[in-house]
Design a protein around this motif. Structure first.
Motif, PDB file in Angstrom:
ATOM      1  N   ASP A   1       0.835  -1.222  -0.053  1.00 45.49           N
ATOM      2  CA  ASP A   1      -0.034  -0.151   0.186  1.00 45.49           C
ATOM      3  C   ASP A   1       0.836   1.279  -0.042  1.00 45.49           C
ATOM      4  N   LEU A   2       1.898   1.264   0.687  1.00 45.10           N
ATOM      5  CA  LEU A   2       2.979   2.514   0.914  1.00 45.10           C
ATOM      6  C   LEU A   2       3.544   2.687  -0.423  1.00 45.10           C
ATOM      7  N   ALA A   3       3.900   1.500  -1.000  1.00 46.08           N
ATOM      8  CA  ALA A   3       4.311   1.611  -2.633  1.00 46.08           C
ATOM      9  C   ALA A   3       3.593   2.261  -3.524  1.00 46.08           C
ATOM     10  N   VAL A   4       2.518   1.954  -3.344  1.00 46.01           N
ATOM     11  CA  VAL A   4       1.452   2.441  -4.318  1.00 46.01           C
ATOM     12  C   VAL A   4       1.261   4.057  -4.071  1.00 46.01           C
ATOM     13  N   HIS A   5       0.871   4.289  -2.693  1.00 47.79           N
ATOM     14  CA  HIS A   5       0.576   5.477  -2.332  1.00 47.79           C
ATOM     15  C   HIS A   5       1.869   6.476  -2.925  1.00 47.79           C
ATOM     16  N   TYR A   6       3.152   5.924  -2.633  1.00 50.31           N
ATOM     17  CA  TYR A   6       4.219   6.794  -2.998  1.00 50.31           C
ATOM     18  C   TYR A   6       4.369   7.207  -4.384  1.00 50.31           C
ATOM     19  N   SER A   7       3.836   6.048  -5.302  1.00 50.73           N
ATOM     20  CA  SER A   7       3.726   6.110  -6.952  1.00 50.73           C
ATOM     21  C   SER A   7       2.822   7.141  -7.282  1.00 50.73           C
ATOM     22  N   VAL A   8       1.676   7.083  -6.641  1.00 56.80           N
ATOM     23  CA  VAL A   8       0.919   8.229  -6.782  1.00 56.80           C
ATOM     24  C   VAL A   8       1.039   9.648  -6.555  1.00 56.80           C
ATOM     25  N   GLU A   9       1.678   9.538  -5.279  1.00 52.33           N
ATOM     26  CA  GLU A   9       2.087  11.069  -4.865  1.00 52.33           C
ATOM     27  C   GLU A   9       3.044  11.569  -5.796  1.00 52.33           C
ATOM     28  N   MET A  10       3.880  10.759  -6.450  1.00 50.11           N
ATOM     29  CA  MET A  10       5.000  11.189  -7.224  1.00 50.11           C
ATOM     30  C   MET A  10       4.573  11.508  -8.501  1.00 50.11           C
ATOM     31  N   LEU A  11       3.507  10.908  -9.187  1.00 45.22           N
ATOM     32  CA  LEU A  11       3.386  10.812 -10.468  1.00 45.22           C
ATOM     33  C   LEU A  11       2.207  11.751 -10.918  1.00 45.22           C
ATOM     34  N   ILE A  12       1.325  12.021  -9.887  1.00 43.69           N
ATOM     35  CA  ILE A  12       0.160  12.664 -10.302  1.00 43.69           C
ATOM     36  C   ILE A  12       0.434  14.479  -9.776  1.00 43.69           C
ATOM     37  N   SER A  13       0.269  15.113 -10.808  1.00 43.13           N
ATOM     38  CA  SER A  13       0.505  16.418 -10.362  1.00 43.13           C
ATOM     39  C   SER A  13      -1.035  17.204 -10.660  1.00 43.13           C
ATOM     40  N   GLN A  14      -1.664  17.401  -9.359  1.00 43.98           N
ATOM     41  CA  GLN A  14      -3.200  17.602  -9.357  1.00 43.98           C
ATOM     42  C   GLN A  14      -3.606  18.754 -10.346  1.00 43.98           C
ATOM     43  N   ASP A  15      -2.736  19.958 -10.097  1.00 45.66           N
ATOM     44  CA  ASP A  15      -3.011  21.169 -10.916  1.00 45.66           C
ATOM     45  C   ASP A  15      -2.643  20.744 -12.204  1.00 45.66           C
ATOM     46  N   ALA A  16      -1.778  20.315 -12.744  1.00 48.90           N
ATOM     47  CA  ALA A  16      -1.592  19.977 -14.235  1.00 48.90           C
ATOM     48  C   ALA A  16      -2.738  18.942 -14.809  1.00 48.90           C
ATOM     49  N   LEU A  17      -2.980  18.071 -14.062  1.00 45.16           N
ATOM     50  CA  LEU A  17      -3.783  17.061 -14.800  1.00 45.16           C
ATOM     51  C   LEU A  17      -5.376  17.448 -14.665  1.00 45.16           C
ATOM     52  N   PHE A  18      -5.842  17.854 -13.498  1.00 41.99           N
ATOM     53  CA  PHE A  18      -7.224  18.237 -13.555  1.00 41.99           C
ATOM     54  C   PHE A  18      -7.723  19.564 -13.963  1.00 41.99           C
TER      55      PHE A  18
END
Length: 217
Positions: free
Chosen positions: A163-180
């Motif tokens: 779960d921590l590995a997944v959370h870390y990946s999401v935090e690193m790869l999603i830029s909310q301002d740019a994406l949304f």
């Protein structure tokens, strides 16, 4: 990104081989039998042999991964965010083809179970970001309950690390301002909300695609 996810054929082949080899795996049967005896009381079984039900669940949970990834990819293309989400698809496929070191203690189908859990949790986490920031789902299924069951089967300690590995990946790869704030995504979201407000969506396919035991609350 291409319209088709080329590595999916390789992924399906790896899954098919693992599932075929697991059919007569005595150690897997013993593992599931031990888990069946200690299932949390909030998780109930339908009528039948508990170990057999767990094995069916595990197989369906794993088999569903390529279809979920393919659907996720198609939704990202429709929303014009395939470049932003391509990294997640590559990570999900690598979970199977290049397993994480923290899963090294598992072999055979248990290692595939780890990879499937990582993939389903990754999709769940990304989908949660879309729900909270855009108000729409980009996942073909609601896999929350299934992930709870697999979390238990894998074991609390390892599952928490995954779960921590997944959370870390999401935090690193999603830029909310740019994406949304991307225009194509905003148009897709508006279209989805319009459809939801003007027509009852057919939920049959989502129900048929869910792979859960008779979870009882």
């Amino acid at each position: 990104m291409n319209d088709e996810l080329v590595p999916l054929s390789e992924l399906r082949q790896a899954i098919d081989i693992a599932l075929s080899e697991s059919m007569n795996d005595v150690s897997l049967h013993r593992f599931l039998a031990s888990r069946a005896k200690t299932m949390h009381r909030s998780i109930g079984f339908a009528d039948g042999d508990q170990v057999e039900l767990l094995q069916q669940f595990v197989h369906r949970y794993i088999q569903q991964v390529p279809e979920v990834l393919d659907h996720f990819h198609k939704i990202s293309v429709a929303a014009g965010v395939e470049d932003e989400l391509e990294a997640f698809l590559n990570i999900a496929i690598d979970y199977f083809l290049q397993p994480l070191e923290i899963t090294a203690s598992h072999r055979g189908l248990l290692k595939i179970m780890d990879a499937a859990y990582l993939t389903h949790r990754l999709i769940e986490e990304v989908n949660d970001r879309f729900l909270s920031n855009a108000g729409v789902s980009i996942s073909p299924i609601d896999n929350t309950e299934d992930n709870v069951v697999m979390h238990f089967l894998i074991g609390e300690t390892l599952a928490n690390e995954l779960d921590l590995a997944v959370h870390y990946s999401v935090e690193m790869l999603i830029s909310q301002d740019a994406l949304f704030s991307k225009h194509s995504l905003m148009l897709y979201v508006d279209a989805q909300k319009y459809n939801q407000n003007n027509a009852q969506e057919n939920e049959t396919s989502k129900t048929e695609n869910s792979v859960h035991l008779a979870l009882q609350r």
